[in-house]
Design a protein around this motif. Structure first.
Motif, mmCIF file in Angstrom:
data_model
loop_
_atom_site.group_PDB
_atom_site.id
_atom_site.type_symbol
_atom_site.label_atom_id
_atom_site.label_comp_id
_atom_site.label_asym_id
_atom_site.label_seq_id
_atom_site.Cartn_x
_atom_site.Cartn_y
_atom_site.Cartn_z
ATOM 1 N N SER A 1 0.828 -1.209 0.000
ATOM 2 C CA SER A 1 0.000 0.000 0.000
ATOM 3 C C SER A 1 0.861 1.258 0.000
ATOM 4 N N ALA A 2 2.103 1.129 0.470
ATOM 5 C CA ALA A 2 3.028 2.271 0.468
ATOM 6 C C ALA A 2 3.589 2.537 -0.928
ATOM 7 N N GLY A 3 3.521 1.535 -1.789
ATOM 8 C CA GLY A 3 4.028 1.664 -3.151
ATOM 9 C C GLY A 3 4.380 0.304 -3.704
ATOM 10 N N TRP A 4 4.470 0.210 -5.002
ATOM 11 C CA TRP A 4 4.759 -1.064 -5.648
ATOM 12 C C TRP A 4 6.114 -1.590 -5.204
ATOM 13 N N ASP A 5 6.125 -2.845 -4.799
ATOM 14 C CA ASP A 5 7.340 -3.522 -4.355
ATOM 15 C C ASP A 5 7.293 -4.936 -4.931
ATOM 16 N N PRO A 6 8.040 -5.195 -6.026
ATOM 17 C CA PRO A 6 7.947 -6.507 -6.668
ATOM 18 C C PRO A 6 8.321 -7.661 -5.738
ATOM 19 N N ALA A 7 9.269 -7.454 -4.836
ATOM 20 C CA ALA A 7 9.651 -8.526 -3.904
ATOM 21 C C ALA A 7 8.499 -8.829 -2.947
ATOM 22 N N ALA A 8 7.831 -7.800 -2.463
ATOM 23 C CA ALA A 8 6.681 -8.007 -1.568
ATOM 24 C C ALA A 8 5.543 -8.703 -2.312
ATOM 25 N N ALA A 9 5.330 -8.340 -3.554
ATOM 26 C CA ALA A 9 4.269 -8.971 -4.349
ATOM 27 C C ALA A 9 4.568 -10.452 -4.574
ATOM 28 N N ARG A 10 5.822 -10.788 -4.867
ATOM 29 C CA ARG A 10 6.201 -12.194 -5.037
ATOM 30 C C ARG A 10 6.005 -12.959 -3.731
ATOM 31 N N ARG A 11 6.446 -12.358 -2.638
ATOM 32 C CA ARG A 11 6.313 -13.016 -1.324
ATOM 33 C C ARG A 11 4.840 -13.186 -0.957
ATOM 34 N N LEU A 12 4.014 -12.218 -1.302
ATOM 35 C CA LEU A 12 2.580 -12.316 -1.041
ATOM 36 C C LEU A 12 1.993 -13.519 -1.780
ATOM 37 N N LEU A 13 2.326 -13.663 -3.038
ATOM 38 C CA LEU A 13 1.823 -14.783 -3.826
ATOM 39 C C LEU A 13 2.297 -16.116 -3.244
ATOM 40 N N VAL A 14 3.561 -16.189 -2.867
ATOM 41 C CA VAL A 14 4.120 -17.438 -2.335
ATOM 42 C C VAL A 14 3.532 -17.761 -0.964
ATOM 43 N N THR A 15 3.485 -16.785 -0.066
ATOM 44 C CA THR A 15 2.977 -17.070 1.286
ATOM 45 C C THR A 15 1.481 -17.329 1.282
ATOM 46 N N ASP A 16 0.772 -16.781 0.302
ATOM 47 C CA ASP A 16 -0.669 -17.009 0.226
ATOM 48 C C ASP A 16 -0.997 -18.461 -0.107
ATOM 49 N N ARG A 17 -0.037 -19.189 -0.618
ATOM 50 C CA ARG A 17 -0.273 -20.612 -0.921
ATOM 51 C C ARG A 17 -0.595 -21.395 0.354
ATOM 52 N N LEU A 18 -0.005 -20.997 1.468
ATOM 53 C CA LEU A 18 -0.304 -21.649 2.743
ATOM 54 C C LEU A 18 -1.775 -21.460 3.101
ATOM 55 N N ARG A 19 -2.237 -20.234 2.968
ATOM 56 C CA ARG A 19 -3.634 -19.929 3.284
ATOM 57 C C ARG A 19 -4.579 -20.672 2.331
ATOM 58 N N THR A 20 -4.240 -20.674 1.053
ATOM 59 C CA THR A 20 -5.058 -21.368 0.063
ATOM 60 C C THR A 20 -5.121 -22.862 0.373
ATOM 61 N N ALA A 21 -3.982 -23.447 0.709
ATOM 62 C CA ALA A 21 -3.949 -24.876 1.057
ATOM 63 C C ALA A 21 -4.776 -25.150 2.314
#
Length: 149
Positions: free
Chosen positions: A114-134
Protein backbone atom coordinates in the motif's frame (compact mmCIF):
# COMPACT_ATOMS: atom_id res chain seq x y z
CA UNK A 1 -37.62 -26.45 16.42
CA UNK A 2 -34.26 -28.23 16.07
CA UNK A 3 -36.04 -31.38 14.86
CA UNK A 4 -37.98 -29.39 12.25
CA UNK A 5 -34.81 -27.63 11.09
CA UNK A 6 -33.01 -30.98 10.90
CA UNK A 7 -35.85 -32.41 8.79
CA UNK A 8 -35.95 -29.32 6.53
CA UNK A 9 -32.26 -29.71 5.70
CA UNK A 10 -32.69 -33.33 4.66
CA UNK A 11 -31.38 -34.69 7.96
CA UNK A 12 -28.15 -32.66 7.76
CA UNK A 13 -27.21 -30.40 10.64
CA UNK A 14 -27.56 -26.71 9.71
CA UNK A 15 -24.33 -25.89 11.58
CA UNK A 16 -22.43 -28.33 9.37
CA UNK A 17 -24.07 -26.91 6.23
CA UNK A 18 -23.20 -23.33 7.09
CA UNK A 19 -19.67 -24.35 8.03
CA UNK A 20 -19.20 -26.30 4.79
CA UNK A 21 -20.66 -23.49 2.69
CA UNK A 22 -18.52 -20.79 4.28
CA UNK A 23 -15.34 -22.87 4.14
CA UNK A 24 -15.89 -23.99 0.54
CA UNK A 25 -16.60 -20.38 -0.45
CA UNK A 26 -13.36 -19.24 1.23
CA UNK A 27 -11.40 -22.00 -0.52
CA UNK A 28 -12.81 -20.93 -3.88
CA UNK A 29 -12.07 -17.30 -3.16
CA UNK A 30 -8.53 -18.18 -2.07
CA UNK A 31 -7.91 -20.00 -5.35
CA UNK A 32 -9.26 -16.99 -7.27
CA UNK A 33 -6.91 -14.69 -5.39
CA UNK A 34 -4.00 -17.11 -5.88
CA UNK A 35 -4.57 -17.64 -9.61
CA UNK A 36 -6.08 -14.32 -10.72
CA UNK A 37 -5.85 -11.42 -8.27
CA UNK A 38 -2.29 -11.60 -6.97
CA UNK A 39 -0.78 -12.40 -10.39
CA UNK A 40 -2.65 -9.38 -11.80
CA UNK A 41 -0.88 -7.22 -9.21
CA UNK A 42 2.29 -7.63 -11.28
CA UNK A 43 0.56 -6.04 -14.26
CA UNK A 44 -0.82 -3.05 -12.38
CA UNK A 45 1.98 -2.65 -9.84
CA UNK A 46 4.56 -0.86 -11.96
CA UNK A 47 1.97 1.66 -13.24
CA UNK A 48 0.81 4.99 -11.79
CA UNK A 49 -2.56 3.34 -11.03
CA UNK A 50 -1.02 0.98 -8.44
CA UNK A 51 -1.83 2.79 -5.20
CA UNK A 52 -5.44 3.41 -6.17
CA UNK A 53 -5.88 -0.16 -7.46
CA UNK A 54 -4.40 -1.67 -4.30
CA UNK A 55 -6.51 0.57 -2.06
CA UNK A 56 -9.63 -0.52 -3.97
CA UNK A 57 -8.60 -4.18 -3.66
CA UNK A 58 -8.12 -3.76 0.08
CA UNK A 59 -11.57 -2.20 0.54
CA UNK A 60 -13.35 -4.76 -1.60
CA UNK A 61 -11.64 -7.93 -0.41
CA UNK A 62 -12.83 -7.27 3.14
CA UNK A 63 -16.41 -7.36 1.86
CA UNK A 64 -15.75 -10.60 -0.03
CA UNK A 65 -13.91 -12.39 2.79
CA UNK A 66 -15.26 -10.90 6.03
CA UNK A 67 -18.77 -12.35 6.33
CA UNK A 68 -17.78 -15.87 5.25
CA UNK A 69 -14.70 -15.83 7.46
CA UNK A 70 -16.80 -14.71 10.44
CA UNK A 71 -19.33 -17.47 9.71
CA UNK A 72 -16.54 -20.04 9.45
CA UNK A 73 -15.02 -18.87 12.73
CA UNK A 74 -18.33 -18.99 14.59
CA UNK A 75 -19.12 -22.42 13.17
CA UNK A 76 -15.71 -23.80 14.12
CA UNK A 77 -16.12 -22.47 17.67
CA UNK A 78 -19.56 -24.06 17.90
CA UNK A 79 -18.27 -27.34 16.48
CA UNK A 80 -15.47 -27.43 19.06
CA UNK A 81 -18.07 -27.14 21.81
CA UNK A 82 -20.90 -29.23 20.35
CA UNK A 83 -19.05 -31.90 18.34
CA UNK A 84 -15.49 -32.23 19.63
CA UNK A 85 -13.40 -34.87 17.94
CA UNK A 86 -10.30 -35.36 15.80
CA UNK A 87 -11.83 -34.09 12.55
CA UNK A 88 -13.21 -30.98 14.25
CA UNK A 89 -9.80 -30.37 15.86
CA UNK A 90 -8.14 -30.63 12.44
CA UNK A 91 -10.75 -28.28 11.00
CA UNK A 92 -10.05 -25.78 13.79
CA UNK A 93 -6.29 -26.06 13.29
CA UNK A 94 -6.66 -25.37 9.56
CA UNK A 95 -8.89 -22.38 10.27
CA UNK A 96 -6.29 -21.10 12.73
CA UNK A 97 -3.60 -21.42 10.04
CA UNK A 98 -5.60 -19.03 7.84
CA UNK A 99 -5.83 -16.49 10.64
CA UNK A 100 -2.16 -16.70 11.63
CA UNK A 101 -1.02 -16.60 8.01
CA UNK A 102 -3.17 -13.57 7.29
CA UNK A 103 -2.09 -11.63 10.37
CA UNK A 104 1.60 -12.59 10.31
CA UNK A 105 2.27 -12.67 6.57
CA UNK A 106 -0.34 -11.26 4.22
CA UNK A 107 -1.38 -8.16 6.19
CA UNK A 108 2.21 -6.87 6.62
CA UNK A 109 2.93 -7.54 2.94
CA UNK A 110 -0.20 -5.67 1.90
CA UNK A 111 0.99 -2.85 4.17
CA UNK A 112 4.26 -2.69 2.25
CA UNK A 113 2.38 -2.76 -1.04
CA UNK A 114 0.00 0.00 0.00
CA UNK A 115 3.03 2.27 0.47
CA UNK A 116 4.03 1.66 -3.15
CA UNK A 117 4.76 -1.06 -5.65
CA UNK A 118 7.34 -3.52 -4.36
CA UNK A 119 7.95 -6.51 -6.67
CA UNK A 120 9.65 -8.53 -3.90
CA UNK A 121 6.68 -8.01 -1.57
CA UNK A 122 4.27 -8.97 -4.35
CA UNK A 123 6.20 -12.19 -5.04
CA UNK A 124 6.31 -13.02 -1.32
CA UNK A 125 2.58 -12.32 -1.04
CA UNK A 126 1.82 -14.78 -3.83
CA UNK A 127 4.12 -17.44 -2.34
CA UNK A 128 2.98 -17.07 1.29
CA UNK A 129 -0.67 -17.01 0.23
CA UNK A 130 -0.27 -20.61 -0.92
CA UNK A 131 -0.30 -21.65 2.74
CA UNK A 132 -3.63 -19.93 3.28
CA UNK A 133 -5.06 -21.37 0.06
CA UNK A 134 -3.95 -24.88 1.06
CA UNK A 135 -5.42 -24.48 4.55
CA UNK A 136 -8.81 -23.31 3.24
CA UNK A 137 -8.82 -26.09 0.64
CA UNK A 138 -8.02 -28.74 3.24
CA UNK A 139 -10.57 -27.12 5.55
CA UNK A 140 -13.22 -27.46 2.84
CA UNK A 141 -12.36 -31.16 2.49
CA UNK A 142 -12.72 -31.55 6.27
CA UNK A 143 -16.06 -29.71 6.18
CA UNK A 144 -17.33 -32.12 3.53
CA UNK A 145 -16.07 -35.06 5.58
CA UNK A 146 -17.95 -33.70 8.60
CA UNK A 147 -21.11 -33.54 6.52
CA UNK A 148 -20.69 -37.19 5.57
CA UNK A 149 -19.92 -38.36 9.11
Amino acid sequence: CATTLHAQTGGVDLLLLVHAGATAYLAGLAWTVQLVVYPAFREVGPTPAWREAHAAHTRRIVLAVGPAWAAQGLCVAALLVLRPGPLVLLTAALALVTVVSTVALQVPLHGRLSAGWDPAAARRLLVTDRLRTAAWTAGAACALALLRA
